[in-house]
Design a protein around this motif. Structure first.
Motif: not given
Ligand SMILES: [Zn+2]
Length: 327
Positions: A193-195, A225, A172-175, A219, A223, A221
């Motif tokens: 993964a979301t921010e 995702s 779960a790493d949004h990067r 989230t 990023t 959002n």
């Protein structure tokens, strides 16, 4: 003691997901809203008698039988019971993130299952951790493990009870633009993964018979995702935790404003948008939120209430939890 199974990033795939048109043909899939609120103690008065919202939780059913839970916040257990669901039928539990309002009734569900006839194992999927919060396996071990707060339930983790819980931590790493995919008894299940501020968080998607349900979780959002993840959803359950005009910069970093939800839904050609995780600040501006969303989004939209049941195929509300219980 059996070893808990940890599968990190099982079935990861790159973002090049097929967007082949699909037709939802499975009429017997529905979603019960077990909790449509957030973390507040909140009373809302739009019903004949004032009621409170349970915290976030959703039950996916097939032919009226429980299949999956997505989140299990405070109060969800009561609505799970009201819906007539049986823990024996659950094929898996998916957690978006480990905030209290998304997970708090889980130990109660485990304890309640002691009195059930469930004998097959149960996988609980949730996010990996970071320095601010444990991963799903650590979380469940700290709750239910032999040294945990509820060590008297540790047999459910070790396999010494009537069934075993398998915690599964999903990256779960949004990067990291990877997607988790797995298949569970004929259902395709995906997560991305979301921010959500400092917390690792996941959005979940469940598909069968050409029907697609997407759960945003909490989230912002930021990023993006979710931009592809929601594509062609028959039912998109999005969390409406901040109003469009919010001046709360922290809240805006954690949650999507209505215009962002509408943009996502329109761009993704979502059929039915269901707004949930209502809070005081959004409960009282529903009319404004609806105007903003309808200005950008052509599909159907509704605000969730606890115990609402939505058909995935038609996108329409088909009843209330417990309608089918004949007793
Ligand atoms: Zn929340």
């Amino acid at each position: 003691m059996k070893t808990s199974k940890i599968i990190l990033s099982l079935g990861l795939s790159l973002l090049s997901f097929s967007t082949v048109a699909h037709q939802c043909t499975q009429q017997d899939l529905d979603v019960v809203v077990l909790g449509s609120g957030g973390p507040e103690m909140q009373l809302f008065r739009s019903a004949p008698t004032p009621v409170s919202r349970a915290s976030a939780s959703y039950l996916v059913r097939e032919k009226g039988k429980a299949v999956f839970l997505v989140d299990f916040g405070t109060g969800a257990l009561q609505n799970f019971v009201r819906s007539g669901a049986k823990i024996e039928d659950l094929k898996g539990i998916f957690i978006t993130h480990l905030h209290v309002d998304h997970i708090n009734d889980l130990p109660a569900l485990v304890k309640a299952s002691f009195f059930s006839s469930r004998h097959h194992d149960l996988a609980i999927y949730g996010p990996t951790g970071n320095p601010f919060i444990p991963d799903t396996e650590q979380y469940l071990t700290r709750l239910l493990g032999e040294q945990g707060a509820y060590s008297y339930l540790s047999g459910f983790l070790t396999g010494d009870e009537q069934y075993q819980i398998y915690p599964i931590s999903v990256l779960a790493d949004h990067r990291t633009p990877m997607r988790f995919n797995t298949e569970i008894e004929g259902f395709q299940v995906s997560a991305i993964a979301t921010e959500h501020g400092l917390l690792p968080a996941l959005a979940w998607r469940i598909e069968k018979g050409g029907c697609r349900i997407v759960f945003s979780g909490d989230t912002s959002n930021r990023t993006h995702s979710l931009d592809h993840f929601v594509e062609a959803a028959d039912l998109f359950i999005a969390h409406n935790a901040v109003p469009e005009t919010s001046q709360d910069n922290v809240a805006k970093k954690l949650h999507m404003r209505p215009s962002e939800i509408a943009r996502l839904a329109q761009q993704g050609k979502v059929k039915q948008l269901l707004l949930s995780h209502l809070m005081r600040r959004t409960e009282h501006v529903k009319a404004q939120t609806e105007r903003i969303i309808k200005a950008q989004f052509d599909g159907k939209m509704a605000f969730a209430n606890d115990c609402d049941v939505y058909s995935v195929a038609t996108g329409g509300k088909k009843g209330q939890c417990g309608d089918e219980i004949s007793d």
